[in-house]
Each structure stands twice: as structure tokens, then as C-alpha cells.
Design a protein around this motif. Structure first.
Motif, PDB file in Angstrom:
ATOM      1  N   ALA A 284      -1.257  14.340  -4.785  1.00 36.82           N
ATOM      2  CA  ALA A 284      -2.252  13.626  -4.235  1.00 36.82           C
ATOM      3  C   ALA A 284      -2.391  13.885  -2.779  1.00 36.82           C
ATOM      4  CB  ALA A 284      -2.133  12.113  -4.653  1.00 36.82           C
ATOM      5  N   GLY A 285      -2.487  14.947  -2.324  1.00 37.29           N
ATOM      6  CA  GLY A 285      -2.547  15.272  -0.981  1.00 37.29           C
ATOM      7  C   GLY A 285      -1.022  15.432  -0.255  1.00 37.29           C
ATOM      8  N   ASN A 286      -0.972  14.498   0.721  1.00 34.50           N
ATOM      9  CA  ASN A 286       0.141  14.271   1.533  1.00 34.50           C
ATOM     10  C   ASN A 286       1.238  13.533   0.694  1.00 34.50           C
ATOM     11  OD1 ASN A 286      -1.601  12.172   2.214  1.00 34.50           O
ATOM     12  ND2 ASN A 286       0.200  11.373   3.069  1.00 34.50           N
ATOM     13  N   PHE A 287       1.009  12.744  -0.347  1.00 33.82           N
ATOM     14  CA  PHE A 287       1.765  11.789  -0.926  1.00 33.82           C
ATOM     15  C   PHE A 287       2.988  12.251  -1.629  1.00 33.82           C
ATOM     16  CE2 PHE A 287       3.563   9.193  -4.399  1.00 33.82           C
ATOM     17  CZ  PHE A 287       3.465   7.909  -3.905  1.00 33.82           C
TER      18      PHE A 287
ATOM     19  N   LEU B 167       0.889  -1.201   0.177  1.00 35.49           N
ATOM     20  CA  LEU B 167      -0.128  -0.003   0.102  1.00 35.49           C
ATOM     21  C   LEU B 167       0.797   1.222   0.114  1.00 35.49           C
ATOM     22  CD1 LEU B 167      -2.784  -0.885   2.459  1.00 35.49           C
ATOM     23  CD2 LEU B 167      -3.013  -0.442   0.010  1.00 35.49           C
ATOM     24  N   ASP B 168       2.130   1.261   0.274  1.00 38.66           N
ATOM     25  CA  ASP B 168       2.930   2.212   0.305  1.00 38.66           C
ATOM     26  C   ASP B 168       2.718   3.337  -0.802  1.00 38.66           C
ATOM     27  OD1 ASP B 168       5.149   3.661   1.933  1.00 38.66           O
ATOM     28  OD2 ASP B 168       6.350   3.131   0.200  1.00 38.66           O
ATOM     29  N   LEU B 169       2.688   2.804  -2.001  1.00 37.18           N
ATOM     30  CA  LEU B 169       2.800   3.871  -3.043  1.00 37.18           C
ATOM     31  C   LEU B 169       1.383   4.166  -3.718  1.00 37.18           C
ATOM     32  CD1 LEU B 169       6.103   2.780  -5.140  1.00 37.18           C
ATOM     33  CD2 LEU B 169       5.640   4.631  -3.336  1.00 37.18           C
ATOM     34  N   CYS B 170       0.672   3.666  -2.895  1.00 35.43           N
ATOM     35  CA  CYS B 170      -0.937   3.983  -3.130  1.00 35.43           C
ATOM     36  C   CYS B 170      -0.972   5.474  -2.946  1.00 35.43           C
ATOM     37  CB  CYS B 170      -1.858   3.203  -2.526  1.00 35.43           C
ATOM     38  SG  CYS B 170      -3.935   3.663  -2.711  1.00 35.43           S
ATOM     39  N   LEU B 171      -1.380   6.362  -4.009  1.00 34.69           N
ATOM     40  CA  LEU B 171      -1.526   7.837  -3.796  1.00 34.69           C
ATOM     41  C   LEU B 171      -2.965   8.058  -3.288  1.00 34.69           C
ATOM     42  CD1 LEU B 171       0.315   7.333  -6.410  1.00 34.69           C
ATOM     43  CD2 LEU B 171      -0.068   9.760  -6.781  1.00 34.69           C
ATOM     44  N   ALA B 172      -3.787   7.086  -3.009  1.00 34.79           N
ATOM     45  CA  ALA B 172      -4.973   7.329  -2.602  1.00 34.79           C
ATOM     46  C   ALA B 172      -5.943   8.366  -3.147  1.00 34.79           C
ATOM     47  CB  ALA B 172      -5.173   7.812  -0.844  1.00 34.79           C
ATOM     48  N   CYS B 173      -5.693   8.092  -4.554  1.00 32.77           N
ATOM     49  CA  CYS B 173      -6.433   8.952  -5.586  1.00 32.77           C
ATOM     50  C   CYS B 173      -7.755   8.697  -5.764  1.00 32.77           C
ATOM     51  CB  CYS B 173      -5.436   9.065  -6.931  1.00 32.77           C
ATOM     52  SG  CYS B 173      -5.712   7.411  -7.756  1.00 32.77           S
ATOM     53  N   LYS B 174      -8.387   7.776  -5.438  1.00 30.20           N
ATOM     54  CA  LYS B 174      -9.624   7.242  -5.515  1.00 30.20           C
ATOM     55  C   LYS B 174     -10.098   6.951  -6.987  1.00 30.20           C
ATOM     56  CE  LYS B 174     -11.853   9.515  -1.533  1.00 30.20           C
ATOM     57  NZ  LYS B 174     -12.193   8.379  -0.839  1.00 30.20           N
ATOM     58  N   ALA B 175      -9.212   6.939  -7.908  1.00 28.12           N
ATOM     59  CA  ALA B 175      -9.661   6.886  -9.264  1.00 28.12           C
ATOM     60  C   ALA B 175      -9.834   5.354  -9.366  1.00 28.12           C
ATOM     61  CB  ALA B 175      -8.315   7.250 -10.118  1.00 28.12           C
ATOM     62  N   CYS B 176      -9.685   4.283  -8.652  1.00 30.22           N
ATOM     63  CA  CYS B 176      -9.840   2.928  -8.927  1.00 30.22           C
ATOM     64  C   CYS B 176     -11.385   2.631  -8.634  1.00 30.22           C
ATOM     65  CB  CYS B 176      -8.995   2.107  -8.187  1.00 30.22           C
ATOM     66  SG  CYS B 176      -8.885   2.598  -6.461  1.00 30.22           S
ATOM     67  N   SER B 177     -11.919   3.820  -7.502  1.00 33.47           N
ATOM     68  CA  SER B 177     -13.368   3.405  -7.298  1.00 33.47           C
ATOM     69  C   SER B 177     -14.276   3.734  -8.460  1.00 33.47           C
ATOM     70  CB  SER B 177     -13.507   4.460  -6.222  1.00 33.47           C
ATOM     71  OG  SER B 177     -13.379   5.576  -6.394  1.00 33.47           O
ATOM     72  N   THR B 178     -13.734   4.504  -9.575  1.00 31.88           N
ATOM     73  CA  THR B 178     -14.356   4.715 -10.825  1.00 31.88           C
ATOM     74  C   THR B 178     -14.107   3.928 -12.002  1.00 31.88           C
ATOM     75  OG1 THR B 178     -15.052   6.917  -9.994  1.00 31.88           O
ATOM     76  CG2 THR B 178     -15.093   6.529 -12.448  1.00 31.88           C
TER      77      THR B 178
END
Length: 1018
Positions: A932-935, A651-662
């Protein structure tokens, strides 16, 4: 033994599964012997310079493909050259280790998982080597992605030629995988299967020979290689004898229908087929030899094409019209049913499917030719003919490119969309690839529906109707013993059914672990024996992809959903709406990934930005989901649950961009899963410094707002880098200037906006000024207020709450829930007027995360009212409002849509608003900015952040002049633009549309002055 970083693996992490021996079923002595052989294997690979990884995390990632199966490998190798492949084969042969070749890992039949060494050809052996337009051939390595190959061929030939096979997974499936399965694709009605496009294959056999299979025989790849020369000669004699001994079954049982992919294609060894060994190897699923190179054939690309969409009452009625449609020589005839369309609209919004005619099942017919007018006339004749037949509900030609792309995406995302339906059900592969002659398709589907009803199953249907090949995902319950018994019984009956209709168990995906056991139902004992003999001739060591084709594993062995222990996983996020009955919500959520691998695509959509930067499976949404799935299994590769280091690493390099949810057809929301996991993982542990410096940013902004002059002065000195490093931040990125605490209030006052609490007027909206806007871009608040007023809204301002975004992204969910609860209380004013949020990431948090973390009716009410600024303005523009500065708007703009805006509110809003303002040329960056926020501010992530920017944003900036405005509604996007190009600031849509400060000459003076100060300090 070492992992991918070179660190020694502790004894507890060594592979427990034996080499061609399942450690779970073997005695202790056999297990110890297998582990010793595994250690020796990896030492040989490392000594030979073959990149290999045996870490628990890596083995989890490669234990799955897109099928129902999970088979844990001993290790994964990433060959760079053919010599690496030869060395890997030698090491495996010496140790008796199985070898599984893998491309994009998108197999639905279990072809890309195996118990020994997995060779991933997609990582390095992915080059297009030579294109010969005159000969219409292209030389490629096996790991080339099909869409990349087509794109490069079309670029090199000026659009005159292309590579034809185009399965729905073409933007992540590889040439090697297409060869292994004999993949076909949407346009197989015109172009046939991959085997129709193979000229020569370069192979490595299990005994180390390097051979080239041609259309007329077999030769040593290197004529000076005496061993390979002798092997080619001997194998040629043996294969010829095999054909001569089986002339009758080869002629009578093989090659009967267009999509007969099951079994080996031994009919190509017949004299009338000119002993075409290249085609005979295609579809062998990596069981005969390893493909290390290929010379593929190219086809002319039509100058004109038109998509005709046809609506029917059901799939059987649609199939009845196939013979008539085929009379018009279509290039493609694809189909889907209403369940998939409903799921796409549920997941991506009602506008995600454009131009669909009335009906409950649809056919997509691609007509092509040299002249657009003649193609259109052909479409009119087709529609008239089908209307005469009386089954067509409605049909229309989709001439608009946006409609065409929207309709094709419904079909191409069918596998993922059908896995988690809008109705709440879920479906699985296993009998998703049967094929019959096109003229028998309707009768077969009618009988199949009766069989489904007998077993109380539902089949979600889509596929290649024009070729008689159906992809049917079925609502098996693979989690229970009873459900797995139904799976086995139904599949056996379905196999008998398709054989009665003269069909094939597989029409594209291959037999693999899903259907190899059933081949004796389709073929005579003589044919089965011929298959076995063919495999023995090629692979006498018996190490290539065991468990498939001949001597197969049972079809219900190694099912991934079996054996998941019952356990309650307590989560802060409400995951119940997505859960199926009897399944823990967390388990059900992380099992949403079915492996279709769209996250590995390098174009289209936004996900997965980190994979596009690194091209490492661990950085794909799928790779992360697979490790999470092993976590809930309690697999020995990931045993520690919420404390798992493997999960934290993946999970470390997941930017939490949420794009996958779409973008993920299966709806995987990795940003939510990451936040939930971090919340548990760091409970009672020391968090990274950035979780305090960035995660607590709203708290720090209260202090910096009062001391902004001093703070900005300090950060502009060398001491600023010391402060950044002390907070876990990168020193390579310029820190933003902090705004004075009262500046946003002055901006709002200048715009004439009052606080919430006044009498509600008609068309009133609440303008929510978020923490980022107050702390860093206060001028945007005033601009937003003026735009909303210009759009006819009575505006009231609210800023007494925080969406908790920074705490959510760092997994500090207790604080996030408290802040969101307060926000819901502040914003729930008893009205249903829109809450317009300036910062899109904050809008997304209030819209999506608020009701998932705060489980109250109040939270749901507030979330339903939240809109991003762009969404609200676009709605006003669509209703007829014309922004005041339309006549003076910039001619051109670069559009960088924030990932959270894209995933929660859609990608079109800013474009609509810009068009309304008169911006004619919009350069769409179309991808994550990388911050992507804090990333992007974290020290360990800066380099990847800049790599992500190279996916789309950086090239878009380089392609435009420095006086072209850059639209960045997201604060993080604006910071990345500043980092990439100091000459121009990232602007909010409100600043572009601000009627008080028109944008004809570029940024507002306030923004320009602030940006100049920051640039000077950098």
C-alpha cells in the motif's frame, strides 16, 4: 491503571465516568470515589490475568455500537477463557461495576454499549469446539462469527449441514450476539429465530455461578461445584414459581407472532414448553447471565436454490403479495426499496446491481429443494401466480451466480446504504425493527407511511417481509433539540401503531436502549412485573447491562449525535458534497460510520486489511471512525482535536488502501480522513523520516535517475540497509532497482509514441506515464503504448506532471495541492479524450483526490477524463477489440488488483481484459497486498504488511506454480510479490497484453532480466 501497552495512565486519562454513577451528574466526592473503585477494579483484573485496556482510545472505540447511542465504558476486557469471565464478574461484583457483553458490536438497539466493563468475546473466545453431524449439533464459544460457524460446519459435513440463522451482519456478528438478541436473518421464514436452534447454553451469573441451561431445565456446569449446584436448584424453583404465578399473561401475551422478540421469552417456562430455560435465556440481551458457551443445532443444507426477484410499485404493494408467496414455502422473502438501490448504484457504479427487474420496490424470494429442475418449476409457478394477482410489475429468476450475489448484497448492505442516501439525506435507526404478522404487514406499512408523513419524515424500508419484520431507517434530525423531540414523539406513536396491529416493538434486534422504555405500551403491568422479577432472580447484584429491558434509561438519553459542539474544522479536502445542511463537513464526514461493522468481516471485499491481520477493533475502519467521532465531540477520551495522540494511534495501521470508500456500506473514506488528520497533526512538528524518504519519493527519483547505476550498486551492498534505516525504512524488504532517467523515453520512442501537442486524431488518448513507472518500471510505459495502439488508439504521451500521491498518503497536502494543480494545468488540453494512467494508484489520485483538493473547474474536467489502464483496455475489449497476443497468452494467471483501482475504478477491469486475451484460469488474490504505497516499506509497519499479505496474496501465490504469471498493475503490489516469491516478478497488464513481446512463455525478457538482477542482489 495501565493501557493496552502496559504504560501507566496519567491522572488526566483515568476514567471520569463513575461505576454505575455518571460522573457528569455526580458531585466531586462521588466522582472521586468512583474513580478509586475503577482503579481497584482494574488492579483486580490485571492481578487475575484478565486482558484489560482502560486507555482513552480504547474506551472511545467501545463507546459505540451500531445504534444511535454513545456510552463510555470504564474499561474493555478481552477474556480468553471462562475462568477469565468468572474473574471479571467477581471483580465487577465487588466494585459494583456494570458489565456489558459484546460480540461484533453490531447492535442497532444499543445492546452492546454500557457504562462499566465491556467484555469483548469476539477477540479470543471465538472457536468452534466440536461438530457432531449425527446429532446435528455444534459446540461453540460465544465470539464465533456466524458466517465462520456456517463455513466450518459445511466444510466438516461435506456441505450436508449448516447453521441456519443468517442475519445480514452474519460475516461479523457473533453467536453470543445472536443469542442475546434472538437474531433471525434472511432465511427465518424457513428456519425461524436463534432460539429455535439452541440446545444448551453455558452461563456465568453475576454471583459467579456456572450454569448450563437446557431444553428441560437448569444444572450446574460442573457437578462438583457445590455453589453452582445449589444456585441451579434454587433458581429452578424460583423460575418455576414465576411461571406458575403468571400462567395467564405468559400464554396470552407472549409468542403471538413469528418475530415477537421484545421482552423476555418467558413463555418457554410454561409446562407445555417443557420448562425450556435455554430458549428463555435467548433474547435477554445480556441482562440475565453471560453466555460463555453454546451447543447449537444444525440443519440440512438444500442441494439446490434459486433466487426469484420481484419488482413492485412500492413496498405496500409488495407486502400485499406476501401471503401468496408464503404458499410456495420459500426459504427467504426479503425486501428493499428504491432508495437503497439508487444509493448502491451511486456509490459503486451502475453495474453494482445486476439483474434487477423493473419496479421501485423489490422482493427477493429464495426457493430451494433437492432438484434444480423442480425448484425452477416452482419459480415459474410463483411468477405466474403473482402475475395473476396484478400487483407485480416484473419478476425474474436470477440463475446466474453473479446476479444472485449482486442482488443479495443490496439487501445485506441495506443498513449502511440507507444511512447516507444518494439524494444527500441521512437516516438513523430507532424504529428499525418492528414486526407484525406477515398477513398484516401491508396494512401496517400503509399506516406507518401516513405517520411518517405526519411528522415530515422519510422511512427507508427494507427487511424480512416474509416474517413481517421491517427494518426502517428514518430521517430524524438527532443533532438538534427539536429533532430529538420529534424522534421521541414519533417513536412513541409508532410503538402504539404496531401494538394496534398486534405486533412487536422488536422483531430481531432486541429492545436495548432504543425501545425498552416502550415495553409498557406492548405488555400489561403483570407482564412487566414478571420481566423485572425474572431479571432479579438471575442477576440479584443488578450489574448486567443496566439501562435495557427493565428499569431502562430514557430512549433519548446518551444519543451520540447530541452534544457535539459547534466548531469550524478547516480541511484541505472538499468534503462539502457529502455534508448535510448546518453540519460542519468534517464532522459530517467522520460521523458517516454508523457501526454496521462490515470492516470486521474476514471475507468479501477488500476492507479492512489491517483488521483482518490483527483482529483488533482499533485497526478496523469502524474503530478509527469512532475515535474520530470522539475527536469532534471534544470527548475527554480524545480532547486534543487535530493534535490528538489517540487519533494518530488509531490511524497508524490504516494502509490508506481506500477500499473502505467502496466496501463500507456507509461510504466511509478513511484514507482521506487519515491524510487530512496527518496534515494538521504534523503542522509545526517533526515528521517521521519515512515522510521524507517515501513522501518525497518523486523528488528523489529525479536524482536517482541520473545516478541509477551508482545508487543501485550502493543499495546492493550492506550500506544499503544503513541507508534504508536512516530513511525510516525497513531493512527486511528488498529495495527496488532505480531506472535510468532516460529509459522510459527510449521505451516510448520504440513504441512510436509522440508527445502531447500533436494534432488530435480520432480515438486519440493521452498516455500518462507516472513517476513510479518512470522511476522503477519504464518497460511498462512502452508496453502500455503498444497495447493502446493495438487497441486502435492514437497515442500521445505525457509525463510532465505528478499526481502528488506520496504527499497525499503522508498528509503533506500543501505540496500535494501544488503538484495536482500543475498536473491539471498540463493535462487540460481542451479535449475530452481519455487520459490513460499506467499506475492505478496515480490514476485514482487524479480521478478522486484531484477535484477534492484542487477546487477548480479545470481539476474537475481533467479528473473526469482519467482512466486506469485496465479500465480503458477493458472498455476496448468490451467493444470488440481482441488483443493481439490472445492466441499465445498464458493459460493461467494470479490477479492482484490494486486497492486504489478496486476502490475508484472497480474490480472487474483486469479480469475482462485477461479474458479477452485468452487467459482461461484466473486466480483472484482478492485483497490488499499489504504494501500500500509507503506503508509496507516503513520499518514499524513491515510485520503487519506481511500479515496482510497472508489474507489473500500469499496463499494465492503458494497455490499456483512458479511459472504462472502474476498480474500486478500496482507497483506496490509488484514489490510485495517480489518479496513473497523471488522466482517470478509481478507483471503489469500492459506486459501481459504487449503485442511486441507475447507472453506465452512468461514475463518479457526485459522484466525477467531486471527481476533476475534484483533477486541476485536480495
Amino acid at each position: 491503571m495501565t493501557d493496552s501497552t502496559g504504560r501507566p495512565l496519567p491522572e488526566s486519562e483515568l476514567p471520569r465516568q463513575g461505576i454505575l454513577v455518571d460522573g457528569a451528574d455526580a458531585d466531586d466526592g462521588a466522582v472521586m470515589e468512583a474513580r478509586e473503585r475503577a482503579t481497584a477494579l482494574l488492579r483486580k483484573l490485571t492481578a487475575a490475568g484478565v486482558p484489560v485496556d482502560a486507555s482513552p482510545r480504547r474506551r472511545s472505540e467501545y463507546s459505540y455500537d451500531a445504534s444511535n447511542y454513545r456510552v463510555e465504558p470504564v474499561a474493555v476486557a478481552f477474556p480468553r477463557t471462562v475462568d477469565d469471565v468468572v474473574a471479571a464478574v467477581a471483580a465487577c461484583r465487588a466494585s459494583g461495576t456494570a458489565i456489558t457483553a459484546r460480540g461484533g458490536g453490531t447492535s442497532m438497539a444499543g445492546n452492546a454499549v454500557g457504562p462499566g466493563l465491556v467484555l469483548d468475546f469476539s477477540r479470543h473466545m471465538d472457536h468452534v469446539l466440536a461438530i457432531d453431524e449425527d446429532a446435528r449439533t455444534v459446540d461453540v464459544e460465544p465470539g464465533v462469527v456466524l458466517a465462520t460457524l456456517s463455513r466450518e460446519v459445511e466444510r466438516a459435513t461435506g456441505g450436508r449441514c449448516t447453521f441456519a440463522p443468517d442475519p445480514s451482519s452474519k460475516n461479523r456478528a457473533t453467536v453470543g450476539g445472536a443469542i442475546g438478541n434472538d437474531a433471525c436473518g434472511n432465511h427465518s421464514v424457513r428456519y425461524g429465530r436463534t432460539s429455535d436452534h439452541v440446545a444448551e447454553l453455558d452461563l456465568v451469573t453475576s454471583d459467579g455461578a456456572r450454569l448450563t441451561a437446557t431444553e428441560t431445565g437448569l444444572r450446574a456446569t460442573d457437578p462438583a461445584d457445590s455453589f453452582s449446584v445449589a444456585r441451579a436448584q434454587a433458581l429452578t424453583v424460583s423460575l418455576d414459581r414465576l411461571a406458575q404465578d403468571n400462567l395467564s399473561p405468559l400464554r396470552l401475551e407472549l409468542g403471538r407472532i413469528p418475530r415477537q422478540v421484545s421482552g423476555y421469552h418467558l413463555e418457554n417456562l410454561l409446562p407445555e414448553r417443557k420448562f425450556n430455560i435455554a430458549r428463555a435465556v435467548v433474547g435477554s440481551e445480556g441482562t440475565l447471565a453471560l453466555v460463555v458457551g453454546a451447543r447449537m443445532k444444525l440443519v440440512p443444507k438444500p442441494a439446490a436454490a434459486l433466487l426469484v426477484c420481484l419488482g413492485y410499485e412500492d413496498v405496500v404493494a409488495a407486502a400485499r403479495d406476501i401471503p401468496a408467496i408464503l404458499e410456495f414455502s420459500p426459504a427467504a422473502v426479503e425486501g428493499t426499496d428504491e432508495a437503497i438501490v439508487a444509493t448502491m448504484r451511486h456509490r459503486r457504479g451502475p453495474d453494482s446491481v445486476l439483474g434487477l427487474p423493473d419496479g421501485r420496490a423489490w422482493l427477493f424470494v429464495d426457493l430451494d429443494g433437492d432438484d434444480p429442475r423442480s425448484v425452477r418449476a416452482q419459480a415459474d409457478r410463483l411468477l405466474a401466480r403473482l402475475a395473476e394477482n396484478g400487483r407485480l410489475v416484473q419478476g425474474r429468476a436470477a440463475a446466474d451466480p453473479a446476479e444472485r450475489a449482486s442482488l443479495w448484497r443490496v439487501r445485506e448492505d441495506g443498513a449502511g446504504l440507507s444511512s447516507r442516501l444518494a439524494s444527500g439525506g441521512e437516516s438513523w435507526p430507532g424504529w428499525e425493527d418492528s414486526a407484525v404478522a406477515p398477513e398484516r404487514l401491508a396494512d401496517y406499512l400503509a399506516d406507518l407511511r401516513e405517520l411518517l408523513a405526519e411528522y415530515k419524515l422519510t422511512g427507508v424500508m427494507y427487511g424480512h417481509f416474509g416474517a413481517g419484520c421491517m427494518h426502517i431507517r428514518i430521517t430524524y434530525d438527532l443533532r438538534s433539540e427539536d429533532g430529538r423531540e420529534v424522534f421521541r414523539a414519533f417513536t412513541h406513536r409508532a410503538a402504539e401503531l404496531v401494538v394496534r396491529h398486534g405486533g412487536s416493538l422488536s422483531g430481531e434486534h432486541g429492545d436495548g436502549r432504543a425501545r425498552s422504555e416502550l415495553l409498557p405500551l406492548m405488555y400489561s403491568p403483570e407482564m412487566i412485573n414478571a420481566f423485572s422479577e425474572c431479571r432479579r432472580l438471575w442477576d440479584p447484584a443488578g450489574i448486567l447491562n443496566p439501562g435495557s429491558m427493565t428499569d431502562p434509561d430514557p430512549m433519548d438519553a446518551h444519543l451520540a449525535l447530541a452534544g457535539v459542539p459547534e466548531r469550524e474544522w478547516r480541511t484541505s479536502f472538499d468534503l462539502h458534497p457529502a455534508a448535510s445542511a448546518g453540519t460542519d463537513p468534517w464532522v459530517h464526514a467522520v460521523q458517516g460510520c454508523i457501526g454496521v461493522g462490515r470492516c470486521r468481516a474476514d471475507s468479501g471485499g477488500v476492507m479492512c486489511p489491517s483488521y483482518r491481520a490483527t483482529h483488533d477493533e482499533k485497526d478496523s475502519t469502524r474503530g478509527r471512525a469512532r475515535v474520530l467521532q470522539d475527536m469532534v465531540r471534544g470527548a475527554h477520551t480524545v480532547e486534543e482535536g487535530w493534535r490528538s495522540e489517540e487519533v494518530r494511534e488509531v490511524l497508524d495501521l490504516c494502509l490508506a488502501c481506500k477500499a473502505c470508500s467502496t466496501d463500507c456500506p456507509a461510504g466511509v473514506d478513511m484514507a482521506t480522513y487519515k491524510s487530512e488528520f496527518l496534515n494538521h497533526y504534523y503542522r509545526g512538528r517533526i515528521r517521521p523520516l519515512s515522510h521524507f524518504s517515501l513522501g518525497w519519493l518523486p523528488r528523489w527519483l529525479k536524482l536517482t535517475g541520473r545516478l541509477s547505476r551508482i545508487v543501485n550498486a550502493v543499495l546492493a551492498t550492506p550500506l544499503g540497509k544503513v541507508v534504508a534505516a536512516a530513511g525510516g525504512l525497513t531493512t527486511k524488504r528488498a529495495l527496488p532497482r532505480f531506472a535510468d532517467a532516460g529509459q522510459w523515453r527510449r521505451e516510448i520512442a520504440d513504441a512510436g509514441v509522440g508527445a502531447v501537442g500533436a494534432a488530435v486524431e480520432e480515438d486519440s488518448v493521452v498516455l500518462f506515464v507516472d513517476t513510479f513507472t518512470r522511476g522503477f518500471r519504464p518497460e511498462v510505459a512502452g508496453a502500455a503504448a503498444r497495447v493502446l495502439a493495438d487497441a486502435g488508439n492514437a497515442v500521445e504521451c505525457s509525463a510532465d506532471a505528478c499526481c502528488g500521491l506520496t504527499w497525499i498518503s503522508t498528509g503533506q497536502l500543501g505540496t500535494a495541492k501544488r503538484l495536482l494543480s500543475k498536473a491539471a494545468n498540463v493535462l487540460d488540453d481542451g479535449t475530452d479524450r481519455p487520459i490513460v494512467v499506467v499506475e492505478p494508484s496515480c490514476a485514482a489520485a487524479l480521478r478522486k483526490d484531484l477535484p477534492e483538493l484542487v477546487h477548480t473547474e479545470q481539476a474537475k474536467r481533467v479528473a473526469a477524463r482519467v482512466r486506469s489502464f485496465a479500465t480503458h483496455v477493458a472498455d476496448r475489449a468490451s467493444a470488440g477489440w481482441v488483443p493481439s497476443p490472445a492466441r499465445s497468452a498464458p493459460e493461467q494467471a494470479v490477479l492482484q488488483t490494486h486497492c486504489h483501482e478496486y476502490s475508484v475504478f472497480g474490480a472487474a477491469a483486469q479480469r475482462v481484459a485477461l479474458k479477452a486475451a485468452g487467459v482461461r484460469d484466473i486466480v483472484d488474490a482478492n485483497g490488499c497486498c499489504g504494501v500500500a504505497g509507503n506503508f509496507g516499506f516503513e520499518a514499524d509497519h513491515y510485520d503487519v504488511s506481511m500479515q496482510v499479505a497472508e489474507n489473500a496474496l500469499a496463499p494465492a501465490l503458494r497455490a499456483t506454480d512458479h511459472d504462472v504469471a502474476v498480474l500486478t498493475d500496482g507497483f506496490s503490489c509488484a514489490r510485495q510479490v517480489d518479496q513473497l516469491d523471488h522466482t517470478r516478478p509481478g507483471l503489469h497488464l500492459a506486459q501481459v497484453l504487449d503485442p511486441g513481446k507475447a507472453m506465452a512463455a512468461g514475463p518479457t525478457s526485459t522484466t525477467r532480466d531486471r527481476h533476475t538482477k534484483e533477486t541476485e542482489e536480495i
